[in-house]
Design a protein around this motif. Structure first.
Motif, PDB file in Angstrom:
ATOM      1  N   HIS A 109      28.034  31.998  43.334  1.00 23.45           N
ATOM      2  CA  HIS A 109      28.366  32.073  42.550  1.00 23.45           C
ATOM      3  C   HIS A 109      28.127  33.172  41.602  1.00 23.45           C
ATOM      4  O   HIS A 109      29.426  33.179  41.341  1.00 23.45           O
ATOM      5  CB  HIS A 109      26.819  31.227  42.285  1.00 23.45           C
ATOM      6  N   LYS A 110      27.320  34.147  42.642  1.00 27.92           N
ATOM      7  CA  LYS A 110      27.347  35.780  41.801  1.00 27.92           C
ATOM      8  C   LYS A 110      29.296  36.151  42.203  1.00 27.92           C
ATOM      9  O   LYS A 110      29.543  36.987  41.454  1.00 27.92           O
ATOM     10  CB  LYS A 110      26.362  36.520  42.462  1.00 27.92           C
ATOM     11  N   GLU A 111      29.195  36.542  43.291  1.00 30.42           N
ATOM     12  CA  GLU A 111      30.509  36.756  43.953  1.00 30.42           C
ATOM     13  C   GLU A 111      31.906  35.776  42.959  1.00 30.42           C
ATOM     14  O   GLU A 111      32.434  36.939  42.481  1.00 30.42           O
ATOM     15  CB  GLU A 111      31.030  36.422  45.283  1.00 30.42           C
ATOM     16  N   LYS A 112      32.034  35.037  42.388  1.00 29.87           N
ATOM     17  CA  LYS A 112      32.161  34.223  41.931  1.00 29.87           C
ATOM     18  C   LYS A 112      32.682  34.300  40.767  1.00 29.87           C
ATOM     19  O   LYS A 112      33.413  34.329  40.308  1.00 29.87           O
ATOM     20  CB  LYS A 112      32.276  32.280  41.978  1.00 29.87           C
ATOM     21  N   LYS A 113      31.633  34.473  40.035  1.00 32.78           N
ATOM     22  CA  LYS A 113      31.506  34.787  38.649  1.00 32.78           C
ATOM     23  C   LYS A 113      31.472  36.550  38.780  1.00 32.78           C
ATOM     24  O   LYS A 113      32.544  36.648  37.282  1.00 32.78           O
ATOM     25  CB  LYS A 113      30.021  35.328  38.636  1.00 32.78           C
ATOM     26  N   GLU A 118      36.591  39.821  36.713  1.00 32.51           N
ATOM     27  CA  GLU A 118      37.515  40.648  37.269  1.00 32.51           C
ATOM     28  C   GLU A 118      38.813  40.144  36.645  1.00 32.51           C
ATOM     29  O   GLU A 118      39.878  41.075  36.382  1.00 32.51           O
ATOM     30  CB  GLU A 118      37.055  41.254  38.833  1.00 32.51           C
ATOM     31  N   VAL A 119      39.435  39.285  37.054  1.00 34.64           N
ATOM     32  CA  VAL A 119      39.958  38.168  36.360  1.00 34.64           C
ATOM     33  C   VAL A 119      40.419  38.285  35.171  1.00 34.64           C
ATOM     34  O   VAL A 119      41.705  38.608  34.667  1.00 34.64           O
ATOM     35  CB  VAL A 119      39.866  36.445  37.441  1.00 34.64           C
ATOM     36  N   SER A 120      39.624  38.791  34.149  1.00 32.17           N
ATOM     37  CA  SER A 120      38.940  38.388  32.799  1.00 32.17           C
ATOM     38  C   SER A 120      40.386  39.779  31.718  1.00 32.17           C
ATOM     39  O   SER A 120      40.939  39.567  31.533  1.00 32.17           O
ATOM     40  CB  SER A 120      38.317  38.287  32.022  1.00 32.17           C
ATOM     41  N   THR A 121      39.557  40.490  33.400  1.00 29.95           N
ATOM     42  CA  THR A 121      39.702  42.077  33.159  1.00 29.95           C
ATOM     43  C   THR A 121      41.258  42.659  32.661  1.00 29.95           C
ATOM     44  O   THR A 121      42.319  43.119  32.370  1.00 29.95           O
ATOM     45  CB  THR A 121      38.364  42.785  33.211  1.00 29.95           C
ATOM     46  N   LEU A 122      41.127  41.982  34.291  1.00 31.70           N
ATOM     47  CA  LEU A 122      43.179  42.089  34.394  1.00 31.70           C
ATOM     48  C   LEU A 122      44.148  41.159  33.870  1.00 31.70           C
ATOM     49  O   LEU A 122      45.441  41.773  33.563  1.00 31.70           O
ATOM     50  CB  LEU A 122      43.277  41.836  36.051  1.00 31.70           C
ATOM     51  N   ARG A 123      43.579  40.183  33.078  1.00 36.26           N
ATOM     52  CA  ARG A 123      44.572  39.614  31.997  1.00 36.26           C
ATOM     53  C   ARG A 123      44.744  40.096  30.883  1.00 36.26           C
ATOM     54  O   ARG A 123      46.050  40.622  30.628  1.00 36.26           O
ATOM     55  CB  ARG A 123      44.492  39.043  32.049  1.00 36.26           C
ATOM     56  N   LYS A 124      43.974  41.028  30.754  1.00 40.07           N
ATOM     57  CA  LYS A 124      43.309  41.871  29.400  1.00 40.07           C
ATOM     58  C   LYS A 124      44.514  42.550  29.665  1.00 40.07           C
ATOM     59  O   LYS A 124      45.193  43.348  28.129  1.00 40.07           O
ATOM     60  CB  LYS A 124      42.473  42.551  28.745  1.00 40.07           C
ATOM     61  N   GLU A 125      44.515  44.023  30.836  1.00 41.68           N
ATOM     62  CA  GLU A 125      45.591  45.087  31.041  1.00 41.68           C
ATOM     63  C   GLU A 125      46.830  44.410  30.873  1.00 41.68           C
ATOM     64  O   GLU A 125      47.079  45.238  30.571  1.00 41.68           O
ATOM     65  CB  GLU A 125      44.500  45.166  31.878  1.00 41.68           C
ATOM     66  N   VAL A 126      46.940  43.560  32.050  1.00 45.82           N
ATOM     67  CA  VAL A 126      48.906  43.060  31.584  1.00 45.82           C
ATOM     68  C   VAL A 126      48.666  42.797  30.459  1.00 45.82           C
ATOM     69  O   VAL A 126      49.774  43.078  29.557  1.00 45.82           O
ATOM     70  CB  VAL A 126      48.164  41.918  32.566  1.00 45.82           C
ATOM     71  N   MET A 127      47.909  42.183  29.278  1.00 49.24           N
ATOM     72  CA  MET A 127      48.460  42.060  28.066  1.00 49.24           C
ATOM     73  C   MET A 127      48.554  43.138  27.078  1.00 49.24           C
ATOM     74  O   MET A 127      49.662  43.336  26.131  1.00 49.24           O
ATOM     75  CB  MET A 127      47.251  40.771  27.583  1.00 49.24           C
TER      76      MET A 127
END
Length: 219
Positions: A109-113, A118-127
């Motif tokens: 669960h911790k790894e998933k969070k 990290e996915v949210s940060t990468l999406r912001k960087e991509v944007m």
């Protein structure tokens, strides 16, 4: 008289025969009723044995399913395979298997969070990269439409020189104001330096002074 005696003798024999027959008949048990009772008892015992066997089979299936579940958990959970040397020869108890499984699920669960963050940060960087790409495409298009527009622009060397001069000025004040004898003193000096030398008015004066210097060098 002889005929009378013969008939009397025959009658006595028949009477004794009938008496013996009735006595024998009364002493013989009622086999039909006993057969019916025996059949009912046999049927009850048969159904009782069948229920007992069905219950035993169901209980055995339940135990086999539980055992298979624990074996699957030990095969799936990595920490169940990493036994200590002191208990390496012993089989893990069900309580230990369950506790290790709970710990592993909490870890997942911790790894998933963490991965979601990290996915949210990468999406912001991509944007942000997409926005920068659009801006650069517009700049390139503007240069292509007006090729003579950039002739009088300041070069990258001059921009770097301005940035270097500003940073040198700040570093000089930082070096003169901040002590590094201990982390506590460093922290206190840094905050004091920020409050004194990083005010908007102070930074503005530094930038204006550097720009005047660069302007005198260029012209």
């Amino acid at each position: 008289a002889a005929l009378f005696m013969e008939n009397a003798r025959k009658g006595s024999i028949v009477s004794r025969a009938n008496s013996i027959g009735s006595t024998s008949a009364s002493s013989v048990p009622n086999t039909d009723d006993e057969d019916s009772d025996y059949h009912q008892e046999s049927t009850k015992q048969f159904y009782k044995d069948r229920r007992r066997r069905a219950h035993t089979q169901a209980e055995q299936k339940r135990r086999d399913a539980i055992k298979k579940g624990y074996n699957d958990l030990q095969a799936i959970v990595p920490t169940c395979e990493q036994q200590d040397f002191s208990i390496s020869s012993q089989k893990l108890s069900k309580a230990i298997v369950l506790q290790k499984t709970i710990d592993y699920i909490q870890f997942l669960h911790k790894e998933k969070k963490k991965q979601e963050e990290e996915v949210s940060t990468l999406r912001k960087e991509v944007m942000a990269l997409k926005i920068m790409k659009v801006n650069y495409e517009q700049i390139v298009k503007a240069h292509q439409d007006n090729p003579n527009e950039g002739k009088n622009q300041i070069s990258d060397e001059v921009k770097f020189s301005i940035f270097q001069s500003i940073m040198d000025s700040l570093f000089q004040s930082f070096n003169a104001s901040v002590s590094v004898t201990s982390f506590q003193e460093l922290s206190a000096c840094v905050f004091s330096w920020i409050e004194e030398h990083c005010k908007p008015q102070t930074l503005r004066d530094v930038v204006i002074r550097v720009l005047h210097k660069v302007k005198s060098q260029l012209y």
